[in-house]
Design an enzyme around this catalytic site. Structure first.
Site, PDB file in Angstrom:
ATOM      1  N   GLU A  71       0.828  -1.202   0.000  1.00 15.71           N
ATOM      2  CA  GLU A  71       0.000   0.000   0.000  1.00 15.71           C
ATOM      3  C   GLU A  71       0.864   1.255   0.000  1.00 15.71           C
ATOM      4  O   GLU A  71       1.977   1.257   0.532  1.00 15.71           O
ATOM      5  CB  GLU A  71      -0.910   0.025   1.228  1.00 15.71           C
ATOM      6  CG  GLU A  71      -1.876  -1.139   1.301  1.00 15.71           C
ATOM      7  CD  GLU A  71      -2.820  -1.050   2.488  1.00 15.71           C
ATOM      8  OE1 GLU A  71      -3.843  -1.758   2.469  1.00 15.71           O
ATOM      9  OE2 GLU A  71      -2.537  -0.275   3.429  1.00 15.71           O
ATOM     10  N   LYS A  78       2.422   4.602   1.177  1.00 14.61           N
ATOM     11  CA  LYS A  78       2.683   5.231   2.473  1.00 14.61           C
ATOM     12  C   LYS A  78       2.580   6.735   2.285  1.00 14.61           C
ATOM     13  O   LYS A  78       3.421   7.344   1.634  1.00 14.61           O
ATOM     14  CB  LYS A  78       4.061   4.855   3.016  1.00 14.61           C
ATOM     15  CG  LYS A  78       4.279   5.365   4.437  1.00 14.61           C
ATOM     16  CD  LYS A  78       5.627   5.002   4.983  1.00 14.61           C
ATOM     17  CE  LYS A  78       5.720   5.344   6.473  1.00 14.61           C
ATOM     18  NZ  LYS A  78       5.341   6.750   6.759  1.00 14.61           N
ATOM     19  N   ARG A 134      -1.897  10.604  10.771  1.00 16.75           N
ATOM     20  CA  ARG A 134      -2.710   9.427  11.084  1.00 16.75           C
ATOM     21  C   ARG A 134      -4.005   9.883  11.745  1.00 16.75           C
ATOM     22  O   ARG A 134      -3.999  10.764  12.633  1.00 16.75           O
ATOM     23  CB  ARG A 134      -1.916   8.513  12.024  1.00 16.75           C
ATOM     24  CG  ARG A 134      -2.518   7.125  12.241  1.00 16.75           C
ATOM     25  CD  ARG A 134      -2.276   6.219  11.064  1.00 16.75           C
ATOM     26  NE  ARG A 134      -2.671   4.839  11.365  1.00 16.75           N
ATOM     27  CZ  ARG A 134      -1.822   3.907  11.790  1.00 16.75           C
ATOM     28  NH1 ARG A 134      -0.536   4.201  11.988  1.00 16.75           N
ATOM     29  NH2 ARG A 134      -2.248   2.673  12.003  1.00 16.75           N
ATOM     30  N   ARG A 154      -3.014  10.071  16.038  1.00 14.24           N
ATOM     31  CA  ARG A 154      -2.205   8.936  16.491  1.00 14.24           C
ATOM     32  C   ARG A 154      -1.980   8.978  17.995  1.00 14.24           C
ATOM     33  O   ARG A 154      -1.883   7.936  18.649  1.00 14.24           O
ATOM     34  CB  ARG A 154      -0.862   8.968  15.741  1.00 14.24           C
ATOM     35  CG  ARG A 154       0.192   8.023  16.247  1.00 14.24           C
ATOM     36  CD  ARG A 154       1.394   8.068  15.326  1.00 14.24           C
ATOM     37  NE  ARG A 154       2.545   7.404  15.914  1.00 14.24           N
ATOM     38  CZ  ARG A 154       3.637   7.049  15.235  1.00 14.24           C
ATOM     39  NH1 ARG A 154       3.698   7.295  13.951  1.00 14.24           N
ATOM     40  NH2 ARG A 154       4.636   6.462  15.833  1.00 14.24           N
ATOM     41  N   GLU A 160      -5.312   8.048   7.042  1.00 16.59           N
ATOM     42  CA  GLU A 160      -4.512   9.268   7.081  1.00 16.59           C
ATOM     43  C   GLU A 160      -5.360  10.413   6.560  1.00 16.59           C
ATOM     44  O   GLU A 160      -6.275  10.216   5.744  1.00 16.59           O
ATOM     45  CB  GLU A 160      -3.271   9.131   6.193  1.00 16.59           C
ATOM     46  CG  GLU A 160      -2.294   8.064   6.604  1.00 16.59           C
ATOM     47  CD  GLU A 160      -1.047   8.625   7.258  1.00 16.59           C
ATOM     48  OE1 GLU A 160      -0.750   9.818   7.066  1.00 16.59           O
ATOM     49  OE2 GLU A 160      -0.366   7.851   7.956  1.00 16.59           O
ATOM     50  N   PHE A 192      -7.347   2.935   5.266  1.00 13.41           N
ATOM     51  CA  PHE A 192      -6.692   1.671   4.926  1.00 13.41           C
ATOM     52  C   PHE A 192      -7.049   0.517   5.851  1.00 13.41           C
ATOM     53  O   PHE A 192      -6.588  -0.602   5.652  1.00 13.41           O
ATOM     54  CB  PHE A 192      -5.170   1.827   4.863  1.00 13.41           C
ATOM     55  CG  PHE A 192      -4.534   2.523   6.044  1.00 13.41           C
ATOM     56  CD1 PHE A 192      -4.451   1.911   7.285  1.00 13.41           C
ATOM     57  CD2 PHE A 192      -4.009   3.791   5.902  1.00 13.41           C
ATOM     58  CE1 PHE A 192      -3.863   2.544   8.356  1.00 13.41           C
ATOM     59  CE2 PHE A 192      -3.411   4.444   6.974  1.00 13.41           C
ATOM     60  CZ  PHE A 192      -3.334   3.817   8.204  1.00 13.41           C
ATOM     61  N   ARG A 236       4.254  -2.021  17.287  1.00  8.27           N
ATOM     62  CA  ARG A 236       4.909  -2.124  15.982  1.00  8.27           C
ATOM     63  C   ARG A 236       4.897  -3.598  15.587  1.00  8.27           C
ATOM     64  O   ARG A 236       5.764  -4.361  15.951  1.00  8.27           O
ATOM     65  CB  ARG A 236       6.342  -1.598  16.034  1.00  8.27           C
ATOM     66  CG  ARG A 236       6.407  -0.095  16.181  1.00  8.27           C
ATOM     67  CD  ARG A 236       7.768   0.484  15.849  1.00  8.27           C
ATOM     68  NE  ARG A 236       7.762   1.919  16.055  1.00  8.27           N
ATOM     69  CZ  ARG A 236       7.347   2.807  15.168  1.00  8.27           C
ATOM     70  NH1 ARG A 236       6.904   2.392  13.996  1.00  8.27           N
ATOM     71  NH2 ARG A 236       7.367   4.096  15.431  1.00  8.27           N
ATOM     72  N   LYS A 268       7.300  -1.040   6.620  1.00 10.46           N
ATOM     73  CA  LYS A 268       7.351   0.141   5.757  1.00 10.46           C
ATOM     74  C   LYS A 268       8.661   0.164   4.981  1.00 10.46           C
ATOM     75  O   LYS A 268       9.722  -0.206   5.493  1.00 10.46           O
ATOM     76  CB  LYS A 268       7.189   1.420   6.576  1.00 10.46           C
ATOM     77  CG  LYS A 268       8.213   1.613   7.680  1.00 10.46           C
ATOM     78  CD  LYS A 268       7.868   2.827   8.542  1.00 10.46           C
ATOM     79  CE  LYS A 268       8.838   2.949   9.724  1.00 10.46           C
ATOM     80  NZ  LYS A 268       8.475   4.064  10.614  1.00 10.46           N
TER      81      LYS A 268
END
Length: 512
Positions: free
Chosen positions: A208, A210, A215, A230, A259, A299, A374, A380
């Site tokens: 996808e 970035k 966020r 976020r 986002e 997303f 994470r 990423k």
């Protein structure tokens, strides 16, 4: 709880690299803590002040104060005084800050003074991160670690869960459920060096775009919409166009992840600084929306109707997302079966970069949503920018870096042969590097007064950074984003360093 207890644990945690030992130390600390201490103890361990920045500079902190002979300060007394300190403003504020800091330091022992100095200056980095604190809290309360992690994820706050656990025991975890209107910490991504590496690790996955936006988590319950960042800040009133977009979606009860980003007339993303400035603007929202309109790009779906989707595979969550959100409001993506599709994934990355985005996020199709963590199932991939810059000065460190020159002032060459400062960094340095640079920079020092050591511009350092943003603080009108040291380049001369002109040419979107 006495501050000396917290300061001692902080020092012991900093002195060990063993995760098991850190957990044991924190578990013992939590057993001794009262529930009402937790909202202070946890951020202090992570080097954060609940009050945020206090406006206290090095000039005030560096004034010597005779320490107390015996420890008497409690963490709640310290927190109360820092709250008063953070509210000081107006005429005479510098003198009042100096008085309050002197009062605090005078009541602290020598060890407590060191801890407070690091805490207020932002130099407490002993590795007591939230993940370790969660394990310590679980052990202290005999609660299953997985249940504590999930509760923190759903509450969006380790302090909230810790306070409940210490007050009421493991049964308190049942209170924390995924609820529309209550934000959760977002799932984050690890880094991979290439698309090929990411695909090889994950197998079947989605690649996808970035986006270099902000966020945002969108909660809708009927006609009520709330928007969260976020860090779980409520920004609903700042982004009326995003709330309107949420009301146009097919469902009326959901939590979506995505986002918010500002696009230019040609459909290319505007600079991150413009998006961030718009999201941060609280004054005259109507005018701000006309000047910098933003768009949502979703997303993931965390809850739809009455279904909690967190534990579902990403492929199923995305199917729910696609059912609610039209394609123009979903992030661009391509599906990859495995290593045989790496070429296609690489082409998608190249196209994404051409469109002006940061890179891609490669996501396992089988993975659940690991909120607040994470996860290894999101990787990423983005180009790493590097520059060869010259060290212009360095600042003496605090806490673990006391006695070491730490924060580097970085400069690029200008057309007239001088150097323009682009920013600072203390990131990416090993202990060996800190020791070496402290000695080397002292050899080059031309001014050692105060906490900043100015040096001859002779030492070249390779710096990685994520991008540029405009800044009125620096002479070139820009500063580096997320700069960190890669290595020193003693093989290069100052005249071999990169120029401001070269840097601006590589980032025309933020050139002054």
């Amino acid at each position: 709880m006495l501050l000396t207890r917290l300061a001692r644990v902080s020092q012991e945690v900093a002195a060990t690299s063993a995760r098991s030992r850190k957990i044991a130390l924190l578990a013992e600390l939590f057993r001794d803590a009262e529930a009402s201490d937790v909202p202070i103890v946890i951020p202090y361990l992570a080097g954060r002040l609940p009050q945020g920045r206090l406006g206290v500079g090095w000039k005030v902190l560096s004034r010597p104060v005779a320490p107390a002979a015996e420890p008497t300060l409690t963490v709640r007394e310290v927190d109360a005084l820092l709250s008063v300190l953070g509210k000081v403003s107006g005429a005479g504020s510098q003198a009042e800050r100096t008085r309050l800091v002197g009062e605090l330091m005078g009541a602290a022992t020598e060890d407590e003074q060191r801890f407070l100095l690091g805490l207020i200056s932002g130099e407490v980095r002993q590795g007591a991160l939230d993940a370790v604190a969660i394990e310590g809290l679980a052990r202290a309360t005999e609660a299953p670690p997985a249940d504590v992690r999930r509760a923190v994820m759903l509450a969006g706050s380790l302090q909230t869960v810790a306070e409940a656990l210490l007050a009421d025991g493991p049964n308190a975890l049942d209170r924390f459920r995924l609820t529309v209107g209550r934000p959760v910490l977002p799932m984050l991504a690890h880094s991979a060096s290439s698309v090929a590496e990411a695909v090889e690790k994950l197998g079947p996955c989605a690649v996808e775009e970035k986006l270099d936006g902000i966020r945002v988590q969108v909660h809708r319950d009927g006609s009520a919409v709330r928007l969260y960042t976020r860090t779980l800040d409520d920004i609903t009133d700042r982004l009326p166009e995003l709330a309107s977009a949420a009301l146009e979606l097919r469902g009326d009860h959901f939590i979506l992840d995505g986002e918010v980003i500002a696009f230019g007339a040609a459909g290319r993303p505007r600079s991150f600084q413009e998006t961030a400035g718009r999201v941060g603007s609280r004054v005259d929202v109507t005018t701000a929306a006309e000047a910098v309109p933003v768009s949502p790009v979703f997303f993931d779906a965390l809850r739809v109707d009455d279904r909690d989707l967190l534990d579902l595979p990403f492929a199923e969550r995305h199917a729910e997302l696609a059912r609610l959100v039209p394609e123009p409001m979903r992030v661009r993506r391509t599906l990859v079966s495995g290593p045989e599709d790496v070429h296609a994934a690489g082409e998608f990355l190249a196209e994404t970069l051409k469109r002006g985005h940061e890179g891609v996020v490669v996501k396992s199709l089988d993975a659940p949503y690991s909120a607040g963590r994470r996860g290894a199932s999101w990787l990423k991939v983005k180009p790493v920018h590097t520059l060869d810059l010259v060290v212009l000065a360095a600042e003496w460190g605090h806490g673990r870096r006391t006695g070491k020159l730490s924060n580097l002032h970085l400069g690029a060459r200008t057309a007239d042969g001088s150097f323009a400062m682009l920013g600072k960094t203390f990131k990416g340095m090993t202990d060996a590097m800190l020791t070496w640079q402290t000695g080397r920079l002292q050899e080059l020092a031309v001014d050692t007064e105060g906490h900043v050591v100015t040096v001859r511009p002779e030492l070249v350092v390779e710096i990685a950074y994520d991008g540029l943003q405009k800044s009125t603080r620096y002479p070139a009108g820009v500063t580096l984003r997320f700069a960190r040291v890669v290595r020193y380049r003693e093989d290069k001369r100052p005249q071999d360093a990169d120029t401001v002109e070269t840097l601006l040419a590589a980032h025309p979107e933020v050139a002054p």
